[in-house]
Design an enzyme around this catalytic site. Structure first.
Site, PDB file in Angstrom:
ATOM      1  N   SER A 298       0.827  -1.203   0.000  1.00 25.33           N
ATOM      2  CA  SER A 298       0.000   0.000   0.000  1.00 25.33           C
ATOM      3  C   SER A 298       0.860   1.252   0.000  1.00 25.33           C
ATOM      4  CB  SER A 298      -0.906   0.033   1.241  1.00 25.33           C
ATOM      5  OG  SER A 298      -1.666   1.229   1.255  1.00 25.33           O
ATOM      6  N   LYS A 353      -4.459  -6.645   3.501  1.00 20.14           N
ATOM      7  CA  LYS A 353      -4.430  -5.563   2.518  1.00 20.14           C
ATOM      8  C   LYS A 353      -5.833  -5.294   1.990  1.00 20.14           C
ATOM      9  CE  LYS A 353      -2.831  -2.566  -0.482  1.00 20.14           C
ATOM     10  NZ  LYS A 353      -3.859  -2.399  -1.498  1.00 20.14           N
ATOM     11  N   HIS A 356      -7.544  -3.401   4.662  1.00 17.42           N
ATOM     12  CA  HIS A 356      -6.975  -2.046   4.607  1.00 17.42           C
ATOM     13  C   HIS A 356      -7.744  -1.223   3.583  1.00 17.42           C
ATOM     14  CE1 HIS A 356      -4.469   0.871   2.428  1.00 17.42           C
ATOM     15  NE2 HIS A 356      -3.751   1.045   3.520  1.00 17.42           N
ATOM     16  N   ASN A 357      -7.985  -1.790   2.404  1.00 20.20           N
ATOM     17  CA  ASN A 357      -8.699  -1.055   1.362  1.00 20.20           C
ATOM     18  C   ASN A 357     -10.146  -0.815   1.740  1.00 20.20           C
ATOM     19  OD1 ASN A 357      -6.262  -1.360   0.093  1.00 20.20           O
ATOM     20  ND2 ASN A 357      -7.101  -2.097  -1.831  1.00 20.20           N
ATOM     21  N   GLU A 360     -10.094   2.018   3.990  1.00 19.70           N
ATOM     22  CA  GLU A 360      -9.807   3.168   3.119  1.00 19.70           C
ATOM     23  C   GLU A 360     -11.076   3.671   2.435  1.00 19.70           C
ATOM     24  OE1 GLU A 360      -7.873   3.229  -1.241  1.00 19.70           O
ATOM     25  OE2 GLU A 360      -6.489   2.529   0.322  1.00 19.70           O
TER      26      GLU A 360
END
Length: 632
Positions: A298, A353, A356-357, A360
């Site tokens: 990222s 990940k 995480h997105n 986000e």
């Protein structure tokens, strides 16, 4: 021979394999100094060995540290060749300390009988034949070193080692935006790398070669558009990072590479692959004796170039092999530690990940809703940017900073943001997060809400028609302050991070990944898109408990912020403003803090039409009941 300075080559093996002979010859070939590790043994060690006594680990500790200091010093000059038995992996770890990325190992390998014969022919050396067996007993053959048979001539041994040292230590497969940035990052850290991009007549021609020529830091890089030549250019075990689009193309690339790989080689998928696909690839490649590392990366283009946050999921042994490269290119946290750490096994790296997105998505949507609200209060983009600038004192984040920059950008007399079509795209990770949440039974309602907000935005023409047919009518003014809006935003962000990490925790428990939420927070404090002051706080909070809603500091914050969140959401709903994430933050906490919910009625309904049964509050045995609802 390609010149390469500032490297350490350890020549290792049991006594009698010819470390000093090969070290001297290699020193001449590479034009860098040679040091015999035996010369650095303290007198007490030499005396002990001369008396036929084997050294123990305590004896070796200071000697190994001295050689590590020597290697560090020589790295400041030309580098060096150092002969050292380095029999155990733990010894090699000491020799590698703080210089692992600059160290190469050459293992001189021979049989007991052959080496015994050599030792008997030597005069005046402190190592006796009687101690040779103890060395073989201690020897832990290195998995990843240049392995050379001592039956070869010294000249041939030096040739084999030199040829391997000429090769690149790391390969990048795929030179899109992220691949190019990571390649430049690796090269700027002093790694010799190989670059590959496919050749397509008329479309992609000499991509790797032209890329190399464009940037000075790539002067030592080796460019390829032929897979076999690319793989052949790499030191063994080969370490190849795939920077290609997620999906079937990853499998196609793996199949293209497999005929050229050997046991122990390592493939690293640095794209946004689905974690289920990563799990399958790990198992498939294990059957081929190839290690596979599913790595979340990222930070976008700039982060990949200057230092991203990196999330590798794999077997611990595989991580040790790629660790020097990934940690070298990663961003650094406030303490100077790399924002890269082993996440867990299998697809765990790609899973975190993905989440995480998802976090986000919510962080971006919340700022978009703040923008909408402040516009509704008559503020211009510049004025909104000024307000958000003041928020940095208590709620700073990378996304807040870039939003301020975006709002200040003008094109002519108007702000550029006003000219951008209001249709938001997504690349799949948000969808996968929502699916994973449903599969695991975790209420990640804010991530789902943010995802659906993007879906709604895409129906631009239908929205315009609906706006004409059902024109929103404001019933009340937005009677709250910018400070109250800030507190509502802070409240929603706490709910978002709670939900995101809750999803990660449930996945960890379900898949036995044993994820460390504090360490994960730490590697998200820099380099990644969701880095923020809040993330820094979470590092210590997760050391206390994995559940933020039982943390006293978080509880007090929520109690303080909730009145403003209720006021803002209520006013916006009455004002018919679209605030799906801000409103969901309140809805979620209201649902989660209800001791007696309406689910009892839902369960009764399920039992009525489907005989799904239910449990009773007045029976603690766990027994399930069914009622014939149509009869007394």
């Amino acid at each position: 021979m390609k010149e390469e300075k500032n490297r350490i080559v350890f020549i290792m093996g049991v006594s009698g394999v010819g470390k000093s002979t090969i070290g001297n010859l290699l020193s001449e070939a590479l034009d860098i100094p040679f040091f015999d590790g035996d010369d650095y043994h303290p007198k007490e060690n030499i005396l002990k060995m001369s008396n036929g006594q084997a050294l123990n680990d305590k004896d070796r500790q200071g000697w190994l540290e001295t050689l590590n200091d020597l290697a560090k010093r020589e790295l400041q000059g030309q580098g060096a060749i150092i002969a050292c038995s380095a029999l155990k992996a733990s010894y090699r770890e000491i020799l590698n300390r703080q210089i692992q990325k600059d160290v190469h190992w050459a293992f001189l390998n021979g049989s007991f009988e052959e080496i015994k014969k050599r030792i008997r022919g030597r005069e005046g050396h402190f190592m006796s034949v009687d101690l040779l067996q103890s060395q073989f007993d201690s020897l832990e053959v290195p998995e990843h070193a240049i392995d050379v048979d001592i039956s070869l001539t010294p000249k041939k041994i030096v040739e084999v080692i030199s040829n391997q040292l000429e090769k690149s230590v790391f390969g990048l497969f795929g030179l899109g935006v992220m691949g190019k940035s990571l390649a430049r990052n690796l090269a700027s850290r002093g790694f010799n790398i190989s670059l590959f991009n496919r050749h397509v007549d008329g479309q992609e021609v000499d991509v790797a070669k032209n890329f190399k020529e464009e940037f000075s830091e790539l002067s030592a890089a080796a460019p390829f558009d032929n897979v076999a030549a690319f793989v052949g250019s790499l030191q063994k075990p080969r370490k190849i990072m795939l920077m290609v689009n997620a999906g079937k193309i990853v499998d196609d690339v793996i199949e293209d590479l497999l005929p050229h790989l050997e046991d122990g080689d390592i493939l690293i998928d640095g794209g946004n692959s689905n974690y289920n696909d990563t799990n399958a690839r790990v198992e498939y490649l294990k059957s081929k004796n190839i290690k596979f590392v599913g790595t979340g990366v990222s930070g976008g283009e700039e982060g990949a170039l200057k230092g991203p946050s990196i999330m590798p999921g794999c077997d611990p042994e595989a991580y040790q092999e790629v660790k020097p490269y990934l940690e070298a290119i990663a961003a650094k946290d406030a303490n100077g530690l790399p924002c890269c750490a082993w996440i867990g096994k299998g697809g765990s790296g790609h899973f975190v990940k993905m989440v995480h997105n998802g976090i986000e998505y919510v962080e971006m949507q919340l700022l978009a809703e703040v923008f909408t609200i402040l516009q509704g209060m008559g503020k211009t983009p510049d004025q909104i940017a000024d307000i958000l600038e003041s928020w940095k004192a208590t709620s700073n984040s990378y996304l807040l900073e870039i939003t301020i920059d975006i709002l200040r950008k003008k094109e002519g007399d108007d702000w550029l943001v006003n000219k951008i079509m209001d249709k938001a795209g997504n690349k799949g990770t948000g969808n996968w997060t929502a699916i994973a949440s449903a599969q695991l039974g975790v209420p990640s309602t804010m991530i789902t809400s943010a995802l659906y907000a993007r879906y709604i935005s895409f129906y631009k023409e239908e929205r315009m028609t609906a706006n004409k047919n059902i024109t929103p009518q404001s019933e009340k003014s937005l009677n709250f302050t910018a400070e109250e809006l800030l507190e509502a935003y802070q409240f929603a962000r706490l709910m978002n991070h709670y939900q995101g990490f809750k999803l990660i925790l449930e996945a960890s428990n379900s898949y036995n990944w044993e994820l460390n939420l504090s360490e994960l927070s730490r590697i998200w404090t820099n380099g990644c898109i969701i880095r923020s002051d809040l993330m820094v706080e979470l590092v210590d909070l997760f050391k206390i408990s994995d559940n933020l809603l039982v943390n006293e500091a978080i509880i007090q914050k929520l109690k303080k912020l909730k009145p403003s969140a209720k006021k803002v959401v209520a006013a916006c709903v009455l004002g018919e403003m679209a605030i799906p994430n801000l409103s969901e933050s309140i809805n979620f906490l209201n649902s989660f803090t209800v001791a007696e919910s309406s689910a009892n009625l839902l369960q009764a309904q399920r039992d009525y039409f489907g005989a799904h049964t239910y449990q009773r509050k007045d029976d603690n045995s766990g027994k399930f009941y069914h009622t014939d609802w149509l009869n007394d």
